[in-house]
Design a protein around this motif. Structure first.
Motif, short mmCIF file in Angstrom:
data_model
loop_
_atom_site.label_atom_id
_atom_site.label_comp_id
_atom_site.label_asym_id
_atom_site.label_seq_id
_atom_site.Cartn_x
_atom_site.Cartn_y
_atom_site.Cartn_z
N ASP A 30 0.82 -1.20 0.00
CA ASP A 30 0.00 0.00 0.00
C ASP A 30 0.86 1.25 0.00
O ASP A 30 0.65 2.16 -0.79
CB ASP A 30 -0.86 0.00 1.26
CG ASP A 30 -2.33 -0.04 0.89
OD1 ASP A 30 -2.65 -0.61 -0.17
OD2 ASP A 30 -3.12 0.52 1.65
N ALA A 31 1.82 1.28 0.91
CA ALA A 31 2.67 2.45 1.08
C ALA A 31 3.47 2.72 -0.19
O ALA A 31 3.75 3.87 -0.53
CB ALA A 31 3.61 2.25 2.26
N ALA A 33 2.45 1.86 -3.19
CA ALA A 33 1.53 2.02 -4.32
C ALA A 33 1.59 3.43 -4.89
O ALA A 33 1.58 3.62 -6.10
CB ALA A 33 0.12 1.68 -3.90
N ASP A 34 1.69 4.43 -4.01
CA ASP A 34 1.73 5.83 -4.45
C ASP A 34 2.92 6.05 -5.35
O ASP A 34 2.84 6.63 -6.40
CB ASP A 34 1.85 6.76 -3.24
CG ASP A 34 1.02 6.27 -2.09
OD1 ASP A 34 -0.12 5.85 -2.35
OD2 ASP A 34 1.50 6.31 -0.95
N ARG A 35 4.07 5.55 -4.86
CA ARG A 35 5.34 5.81 -5.54
C ARG A 35 5.50 4.97 -6.80
O ARG A 35 6.07 5.41 -7.78
CB ARG A 35 6.48 5.54 -4.56
CG ARG A 35 7.83 5.74 -5.16
CD ARG A 35 8.85 6.25 -4.13
NE ARG A 35 8.76 5.57 -2.85
CZ ARG A 35 9.82 4.97 -2.29
NH1 ARG A 35 10.96 4.96 -2.90
NH2 ARG A 35 9.71 4.43 -1.11
N SER A 36 4.99 3.74 -6.78
CA SER A 36 5.27 2.82 -7.89
C SER A 36 4.06 2.55 -8.77
O SER A 36 4.20 2.10 -9.89
CB SER A 36 5.76 1.49 -7.34
OG SER A 36 4.69 0.83 -6.69
N GLY A 37 2.86 2.83 -8.24
CA GLY A 37 1.67 2.54 -9.01
C GLY A 37 1.23 1.10 -8.84
O GLY A 37 0.11 0.76 -9.11
N GLU A 100 4.19 7.41 7.23
CA GLU A 100 3.83 8.79 7.60
C GLU A 100 4.23 9.07 9.03
O GLU A 100 4.68 10.15 9.37
CB GLU A 100 2.33 9.02 7.45
CG GLU A 100 1.85 9.12 6.02
CD GLU A 100 1.78 7.78 5.36
OE1 GLU A 100 1.35 6.82 6.04
OE2 GLU A 100 2.16 7.66 4.18
#
Length: 103
Positions: A30-31, A33-37, A100
């Motif tokens: 999940d964490a 996902a933002d960076r890698s898609g 975070e």
DNA sequence: GGGGTGACCCAGT
DNA sequence: TACTGGGCCACCC
């Protein structure tokens, strides 16, 4: 992002998990996902299985707090040494950490 | 290219 | 509490 870079990103994140805290495979996926898609708990699991040596792999458990098959004893010992709260067969997920929180 | 596998996860029964 | 089914995605025949 190339596959090997994804592996690097996973290992990098696992290294940032503070002692005494844990993260689930899904949370790691999940964490990132933002960076890698991409996000796949299974993928993170297989990455840890293949390239997990060299990082605090014992701080990564499944969503129920269960420890990796074949390494329960090792993981339990390390977690206990770090003061990670344990519950039943594995880690107490109330000790789960998120990126975070560590910034 | 097709199919099985796995240190997973979640909702349903 | 325990099992099942569907989704997931890189790897290895």
């Amino acid at each position: 992002m190339r596959p090997d870079e994804y592996v690097e990103a996973v290992l990098e994140l696992v290294e940032r998990i503070p002692p005494g805290r844990v993260m689930s495979y899904g949370a790691v996926a999940d964490a990132l996902a933002d960076r890698s898609g991409r996000a796949s708990a299974r993928l993170v699991g297989s990455i840890m299985a293949r390239h997990g040596g060299g990082v605090p792999w014992h701080r990564v458990v499944n969503a129920a707090g269960r420890l990796p098959p074949g390494h329960e004893r090792e993981a339990r010992e390390r977690l206990r040494a770090e003061g990670t709260p344990l519950r039943g067969p594995g880690a107490d997920m109330r000790a789960s950490w998120s990126p975070e929180e560590g910034m």
